[in-house]
Design a protein around this motif. Sequence first.
Motif, PDB file in Angstrom:
ATOM      1  N   ASP A 279      11.180 -97.242 -40.536  1.00 30.44           N
ATOM      2  CA  ASP A 279      11.855 -98.211 -39.661  1.00 30.44           C
ATOM      3  C   ASP A 279      11.249 -98.518 -38.427  1.00 30.44           C
ATOM      4  OD1 ASP A 279      13.844 -98.745 -41.999  1.00 30.44           O
ATOM      5  OD2 ASP A 279      15.569 -96.925 -40.437  1.00 30.44           O
ATOM      6  N   TYR A 280      11.357 -99.510 -37.699  1.00 29.69           N
ATOM      7  CA  TYR A 280      10.725-100.709 -36.504  1.00 29.69           C
ATOM      8  C   TYR A 280       9.404 -99.604 -35.933  1.00 29.69           C
ATOM      9  CZ  TYR A 280      15.599 -99.981 -35.862  1.00 29.69           C
ATOM     10  OH  TYR A 280      17.218-100.419 -36.230  1.00 29.69           O
TER      11      TYR A 280
ATOM     12  N   LYS B 282       6.494-101.573 -37.027  1.00 24.57           N
ATOM     13  CA  LYS B 282       5.713-102.448 -35.935  1.00 24.57           C
ATOM     14  C   LYS B 282       6.273-102.694 -34.939  1.00 24.57           C
ATOM     15  CE  LYS B 282       4.828-107.999 -36.781  1.00 24.57           C
ATOM     16  NZ  LYS B 282       5.258-108.024 -35.367  1.00 24.57           N
ATOM     17  N   ASP B 283       7.460-102.272 -34.415  1.00 25.71           N
ATOM     18  CA  ASP B 283       7.524-102.496 -32.861  1.00 25.71           C
ATOM     19  C   ASP B 283       7.323-101.319 -32.120  1.00 25.71           C
ATOM     20  OD1 ASP B 283       9.779-104.444 -33.533  1.00 25.71           O
ATOM     21  OD2 ASP B 283      11.279-103.006 -33.607  1.00 25.71           O
TER      22      ASP B 283
ATOM     23  N   VAL C 151      12.100 -93.501 -33.817  1.00 30.45           N
ATOM     24  CA  VAL C 151      11.800 -94.257 -35.589  1.00 30.45           C
ATOM     25  C   VAL C 151      12.715 -93.511 -36.008  1.00 30.45           C
ATOM     26  CG1 VAL C 151       9.445 -94.736 -34.969  1.00 30.45           C
ATOM     27  CG2 VAL C 151      10.232 -92.771 -36.088  1.00 30.45           C
TER      28      VAL C 151
ATOM     29  N   LYS D 102      17.565-101.138 -46.133  1.00 25.83           N
ATOM     30  CA  LYS D 102      17.445-101.911 -45.053  1.00 25.83           C
ATOM     31  C   LYS D 102      18.303-102.481 -44.971  1.00 25.83           C
ATOM     32  CE  LYS D 102      12.719-100.658 -44.315  1.00 25.83           C
ATOM     33  NZ  LYS D 102      12.718-100.604 -42.948  1.00 25.83           N
TER      34      LYS D 102
ATOM     35  N   LYS E 187      19.364 -99.411 -41.827  1.00 24.46           N
ATOM     36  CA  LYS E 187      18.549 -98.510 -41.825  1.00 24.46           C
ATOM     37  C   LYS E 187      19.271 -97.048 -41.562  1.00 24.46           C
ATOM     38  CE  LYS E 187      15.090-102.050 -39.778  1.00 24.46           C
ATOM     39  NZ  LYS E 187      15.955-103.260 -39.950  1.00 24.46           N
TER      40      LYS E 187
END
Length: 437
Positions: free
Chosen positions: A303-304, A306-307, A383, A414, A418
């Motif tokens: 999760d996250y 890309k951030d 994460v 998701k 998440k």
Amino acid sequence: MRELILLTTMDSTFASKNKKMLKDIGYKSLLARSSEESISLLEMNDEIKLAIIDIDTVEDVLSLVNHIKSKIFIPVIYTTVDKKIPINLYNDFYHSCLPKDSNEFLLENLLEAALKLFSGIRDCRIKCSLNKNNENLERREQYRAIFENDQVVMMIINPETKKIVDVNFAATRFYGWSREEMTKMSLSDISLINEDLLEKKFNLVKSQKKNYFTVKNRIRNGDVIDIEVYSGPIKIEGKNLVFEIIKNVTHRKEFENMIKKLAYYDVLTDLPNRKSFSAHLTESIKKSELNNSKIVLINLDIDYFKDVNDSFGQHVGDSLLVEVARRLEKSIRESNQVYRKGGDEFAIIINETLNQNEVSKICDRLLSQLKKPVNIEGHQIFVTGSIGVSIYPEDGTDSETLLKNSDLAMYKSKEKGKNTYHFFSEKIDLEKNLREK
């Protein structure tokens, strides 16, 4: 231009690709569409130095190989998708297997290795032929001169005792022992081959058949190296002995292993990749079907992620993936396997019959490991993971269905915020179908 290569295949795409690659690396080539056409070309053209045979598409490969064995002396490289060579095609002319998806680098290295080895063997056929008349002193002296002065590593073995009878100067340089030392040794002192297999190979030679195989040898400094051995019968002073020609192929083996690793392992995390995952999942299903056992397939997405890439850069994201891979491996048994499917997607295959409660504990352990902070270049990164689980055979009896259903369960995690896991269920499948309508 370099040597002339005969390519035998009915696969037009494969033929075009490999003829172009052969041309680009400097080789001439001829194309045959069948064993019969290939045999005809071999009989008409004595410039052909190597044959590449597509055993997936060409019929009656054995007849072609037997022709090569009885009429000419060139190495054979087989090509196939699954890299499994039928046992009846193994012989002293088979050199190696060329993957269907090979590149110029691999092709060129395999060709060079095969041509160099068989060049030495071809020269030594003259030497081995001396066994017909070596009672003649002049011919014995000729044999000795060739044996002593050749740069090819040669060895003579007593097939009954497995003792080393003689070695040439090239062999003493290669192994590191003197001739006096080596002639007091037996093959078991240098060869790591299984005794039963060694006996089978000597039995072939005793029956006047040539033999060609790869084995590991130990040299004086303790290093273990890969060698290719060409062996055949020879008669010296009335004694039936075995003549061996030896080539160091350690670098080629290392190269082949490197190519295999690049094909089946992720360069960044050193985990098996998507290609390896697909093959192992299919194989696991076959075994489970035979054993009437279960498989647990866990799909995990960070999760996250890309951030993290957007905020700190791809190099930090890469470091995070490496740490995630390490934590996932740490969370499961050694008998199970973690895969990186690509990007921030991972998968785990568990070849055990577990109940839902046991699988839940594994998922909890994975999520617990993931949410611990990671320190990279002074940044503390947090994460979590979203997990989907499918189980063979309840959630699918083939790899495609099993993977699709674990993906659906992961997307459900998701949707639910998440940092959680879901097992695949018919309800999840129904919800997906309703959304698509």
